[in-house]
Design an enzyme around this catalytic site. Structure first.
Site, PDB file in Angstrom:
ATOM      1  N   ASP A  94       0.865  -1.176   0.000  1.00 53.53           N
ATOM      2  CA  ASP A  94       0.000   0.000   0.000  1.00 53.53           C
ATOM      3  C   ASP A  94       0.900   1.224   0.000  1.00 53.53           C
ATOM      4  OD1 ASP A  94      -2.128   1.698   0.123  1.00 53.53           O
ATOM      5  OD2 ASP A  94      -2.633   1.278   2.206  1.00 53.53           O
ATOM      6  N   GLY A  96       0.411   4.250   1.318  1.00 47.18           N
ATOM      7  CA  GLY A  96       0.318   5.178   2.437  1.00 47.18           C
ATOM      8  C   GLY A  96      -0.977   5.942   2.425  1.00 47.18           C
ATOM      9  N   GLY A  97      -1.843   5.678   1.449  1.00 42.24           N
ATOM     10  CA  GLY A  97      -3.120   6.382   1.371  1.00 42.24           C
ATOM     11  C   GLY A  97      -4.003   6.151   2.581  1.00 42.24           C
ATOM     12  N   PHE A  98      -3.979   4.950   3.145  1.00 38.33           N
ATOM     13  CA  PHE A  98      -4.801   4.696   4.328  1.00 38.33           C
ATOM     14  C   PHE A  98      -4.346   5.549   5.500  1.00 38.33           C
ATOM     15  CE2 PHE A  98      -5.856   2.366   8.240  1.00 38.33           C
ATOM     16  CZ  PHE A  98      -7.222   2.274   8.095  1.00 38.33           C
ATOM     17  N   ASP A 148      -3.219   7.723  -2.734  1.00 39.84           N
ATOM     18  CA  ASP A 148      -4.590   8.213  -2.818  1.00 39.84           C
ATOM     19  C   ASP A 148      -4.973   8.870  -1.505  1.00 39.84           C
ATOM     20  OD1 ASP A 148      -4.561   5.756  -1.436  1.00 39.84           O
ATOM     21  OD2 ASP A 148      -6.689   5.443  -1.824  1.00 39.84           O
ATOM     22  N   GLN A 189     -11.798   5.587  -5.310  1.00 38.95           N
ATOM     23  CA  GLN A 189     -12.426   6.130  -4.109  1.00 38.95           C
ATOM     24  C   GLN A 189     -13.843   6.602  -4.461  1.00 38.95           C
ATOM     25  OE1 GLN A 189     -11.496   6.014  -1.038  1.00 38.95           O
ATOM     26  NE2 GLN A 189      -9.335   5.422  -1.193  1.00 38.95           N
ATOM     27  N   GLY A 216     -11.295   2.862   0.380  1.00 42.35           N
ATOM     28  CA  GLY A 216     -12.231   3.681   1.122  1.00 42.35           C
ATOM     29  C   GLY A 216     -13.464   2.957   1.597  1.00 42.35           C
ATOM     30  N   ASP A 266      -6.948  -8.102   1.525  1.00 34.67           N
ATOM     31  CA  ASP A 266      -6.086  -8.075   2.707  1.00 34.67           C
ATOM     32  C   ASP A 266      -6.935  -7.609   3.870  1.00 34.67           C
ATOM     33  OD1 ASP A 266      -5.178  -5.153   3.838  1.00 34.67           O
ATOM     34  OD2 ASP A 266      -5.806  -5.047   1.747  1.00 34.67           O
ATOM     35  N   CYS A 304     -10.064 -28.200  11.559  1.00 38.54           N
ATOM     36  CA  CYS A 304      -8.908 -27.394  11.136  1.00 38.54           C
ATOM     37  C   CYS A 304      -7.625 -28.197  11.273  1.00 38.54           C
ATOM     38  CB  CYS A 304      -8.831 -26.123  11.970  1.00 38.54           C
ATOM     39  SG  CYS A 304      -7.429 -25.046  11.581  1.00 38.54           S
ATOM     40  N   CYS A 306      -4.557 -26.794  11.218  1.00 37.13           N
ATOM     41  CA  CYS A 306      -3.440 -25.922  11.581  1.00 37.13           C
ATOM     42  C   CYS A 306      -2.676 -26.527  12.759  1.00 37.13           C
ATOM     43  CB  CYS A 306      -3.937 -24.519  11.917  1.00 37.13           C
ATOM     44  SG  CYS A 306      -4.551 -24.305  13.611  1.00 37.13           S
ATOM     45  N   CYS A 309      -4.588 -26.248  16.225  1.00 38.46           N
ATOM     46  CA  CYS A 309      -5.716 -27.160  16.429  1.00 38.46           C
ATOM     47  C   CYS A 309      -5.263 -28.615  16.520  1.00 38.46           C
ATOM     48  CB  CYS A 309      -6.734 -26.991  15.307  1.00 38.46           C
ATOM     49  SG  CYS A 309      -7.634 -25.414  15.397  1.00 38.46           S
ATOM     50  N   HIS A 335      -3.440 -19.668  14.059  1.00 41.37           N
ATOM     51  CA  HIS A 335      -4.678 -20.347  13.660  1.00 41.37           C
ATOM     52  C   HIS A 335      -5.488 -19.493  12.696  1.00 41.37           C
ATOM     53  CE1 HIS A 335      -8.615 -22.267  13.807  1.00 41.37           C
ATOM     54  NE2 HIS A 335      -9.100 -21.065  14.081  1.00 41.37           N
TER      55      HIS A 335
END
Length: 368
Positions: A94, A96-98, A148, A189, A216, A266, A304, A306, A309, A335
């Site tokens: 990303d 850096g817009g967030f 953005d 956006q 957004g 993500d 599961c 993993c 578990c 997990h």
């Protein structure tokens, strides 16, 4: 003529879902795909060895945070971000817009870019669209994002209009300054305003990016609004390009968005909730700190595979949280990330078999 970076391999007949392969400089990524979040260069509580073992093909990191610490010079001397992290598979960063939203009290937006003061020591950094692209190219990432402006929710329409204007302007500048071999995605956006989303999408498509992100969302809206604007925006984006929904969400959110035609995701929930003692299972969501799990000798999720578990009971995991042992949040993060990666694998396989419609998401909310 170069080969397209994205190929659709299968489609769902009852929705807009598709399974595909995104070619990157560090290997193919099967889509739909969930990218574990390693904002500052580490997926919290989960080692890269585990992610490789689980066939995770891509992670997310953040350009702004890496620019601030450890800094571009350290990453350059290491030989790029992959070498610095010790991760040989794909990386999406990303821009850096967030942080334009999340660090709103510590930033100043101008026509040229954004000035940030880092929370740690107040150091000032001025991030422009050109510098964001330059840094991501210098880091050697596989998928770079344009800088953005991510407006908060709720926000006045005029604020969202200005965020769209700057985001498109900066996308144009990012596109012109592009260098390096990685893919570059534009970000749509527009808040919950369909006309703003449509206008932004049209202008970004004209610029010819390698993929398109829906930004957004999940910044305070209701779940109904998030899903409605995701479905609307995904339908605006080119069929032949990958679509990326930023920052979403629960397993049910992922399945719904796949059905809208989204390919990449993500979200911080698997690790953030893991650190708080919250686990995702096929039967629902478990808050392991609750007293009722004190003597529960069953695994978090009996279906599961993993390592958590396979080895530990709910009672033991609760015991670790009660003790305050540092391994407790790590085990639940392991997990949860495994659960998300396996969930996306199940979705891909269902699309390939042609029976995505029969796949049901885990119920949202706590197990009674």
């Amino acid at each position: 003529m170069t080969e397209p970076s994205f190929r659709i391999a299968a489609r769902d007949s009852a929705s807009s879902a598709r399974a595909g392969i995104l070619q990157t400089g560090h290997g193919p990524v099967d889509t739909p795909c969930f990218l574990p979040v390693g904002t500052r260069g580490a997926v919290k509580g989960v080692e890269f060895d585990r992610l490789e073992e689980w066939e995770c093909r891509a992670i997310l990191a953040n350009t702004y945070h890496l620019m601030a610490r450890p800094g571009r010079e350290v990453i350059r001397r290491a030989g790029g971000l992959h070498a610095f992290l010790g991760w040989a598979r794909a990386i999406l960063t990303d821009s850096g817009g967030f942080q334009v939203m999340s660090l709103s009290s510590r930033r100043r937006i101008t026509e040229d870019g954004v000035e940030f003061r880092t929370p740690e020591d107040g150091t000032r950094h001025f991030l422009t669209p050109e510098l964001a692209v330059e840094l991501q190219s210098e880091f050697g990432v596989d998928i770079a994002m344009t800088l953005d402006v991510c407006p908060p929710f709720p926000a006045e329409r005029r604020e969202i209009e200005e965020a769209c204007r700057l985001s498109v302007l900066w996308a144009e500048r990012s596109r012109r300054s592009r260098s390096g071999r990685g893919l570059l995605f534009g970000i749509v956006q527009g808040g919950t305003h369909e006309d703003l989303r449509r206008g932004a999408a049209v202008r970004l498509i004209d610029l010819g990016f390698d993929g398109y992100a829906i930004g957004g969302v999940a910044v305070g809206e209701s779940k109904e609004a998030i899903r409605a604007i995701t479905e609307f925006t995904a339908a605006l984006l080119p069929e032949a390009k990958p679509r990326y929904l930023m920052g979403i969400g629960t397993p049910a959110d992922l399945l719904a968005s796949v059905r809208y035609g989204v390919d990449l995701f993500d979200c911080v929930l698997p690790t953030r909730h893991g650190r708080m003692g919250h686990a995702y299972t096929r039967a629902g969501e478990v808050t392991i700190k609750h007293e009722r799990f004190k003597e529960d000798l069953t695994p978090l999720d009996s279906g599961c595979a993993c390592p958590v578990c396979r080895r530990h009971s709910r009672a033991y995991l609760r015991h670790l949280f009660v003790l305050g042992d540092f391994s407790a949040p790590m085990l639940l993060s392991i997990h949860n990330v495994f659960f998300y990666l396996e969930w996306m694998k199940r979705i891909r396989e269902a699309i390939g078999r042609g029976d995505l419609g029969s796949l049901e998401a885990p119920p949202e909310g706590k197990i009674d």
